[in-house]
Design a protein around this motif. Structure first.
Motif, mmCIF file in Angstrom:
data_model
loop_
_atom_site.group_PDB
_atom_site.id
_atom_site.type_symbol
_atom_site.label_atom_id
_atom_site.label_comp_id
_atom_site.label_asym_id
_atom_site.label_seq_id
_atom_site.Cartn_x
_atom_site.Cartn_y
_atom_site.Cartn_z
ATOM 1 N N GLU A 99 45.027 21.786 24.142
ATOM 2 C CA GLU A 99 44.073 21.145 23.391
ATOM 3 C C GLU A 99 42.743 22.060 23.226
ATOM 4 O O GLU A 99 41.879 22.140 22.603
ATOM 5 N N THR A 103 40.916 23.936 20.051
ATOM 6 C CA THR A 103 39.485 23.520 19.774
ATOM 7 C C THR A 103 38.769 25.203 19.700
ATOM 8 O O THR A 103 38.053 25.398 18.936
ATOM 9 N N ASN A 107 37.410 26.744 16.022
ATOM 10 C CA ASN A 107 35.931 27.160 15.847
ATOM 11 C C ASN A 107 35.567 28.515 15.692
ATOM 12 O O ASN A 107 35.165 29.053 15.126
#
Ligand code: HEM
Length: 126
Positions: A99, A103, A107
């Motif tokens: 996770e 992320t 980004n």
């Protein structure tokens, strides 16, 4: 937490299997994918706290500059992320590392976009 250096080599290998099949992204990459696979693996190892071999070989990552030669629009971003997310599963990267990585990649892929989306984002107008 991710599974050591081997996990990143597995991740890069799984990612490039997706790239190899992608009609939009494949033409951006060199004919031989082995060296690119190694660069991505070493970068991820360094970024996520492992040995700094990437920068010893390549210098500062400067990712935006290094992606300037490629047209990275919304579609390219989405496809890159689709292959990386599939690779995170295929390489069986464990949670919670998976996770954290998801992320970070989301980004960074957005940050690397260097052409505007087809439909301008409405500013609210004056
Ligand atoms: C957004 C969509 C993206 C596209 C279309 C894209 C495309 C490319 C291409 C065509 C290359 C050249 C392959 C090579 O010879 O190494 C490359 C290199 C690279 N990309 Fe991406 N990329 C994307 C996103 C990302 C993201 C999100 C990361 C990291 C979080 C990343 C990390 C790298 C690295 C480390 C290299 C090698 C740089 C070097 O040392 O020369 N890319 N990318």
């Amino acid at each position: 937490m991710a599974g050591g250096e081997d996990a990143f080599h597995r991740l890069a290998a799984a990612f490039y299997e997706g790239i190899a099949e992608d009609d939009l992204l494949r033409p951006m990459y060199p004919e031989q994918l082995e060296a690119a696979k190694r660069r991505l693996a070493l970068f991820m190892i360094q970024y996520f706290g492992g040995p700094g071999t990437y920068s010893e070989e390549r210098g500062h990552p400067r990712l935006r500059m290094r992606h300037a030669p490629f047209e990275v629009g919304m579609e390219a971003r989405d496809r890159w992320l689709k292959h990386m997310n599939a690779a995170l599963e295929k390489a069986e990267i464990p949670q919670p590392a998976r996770e954290v990585m998801r992320t970070y990649f989301t980004n960074t892929a957005t940050f690397l976009m260097n052409v505007p989306p087809a439909m301008p984002i409405q500013s609210g107008g004056k």
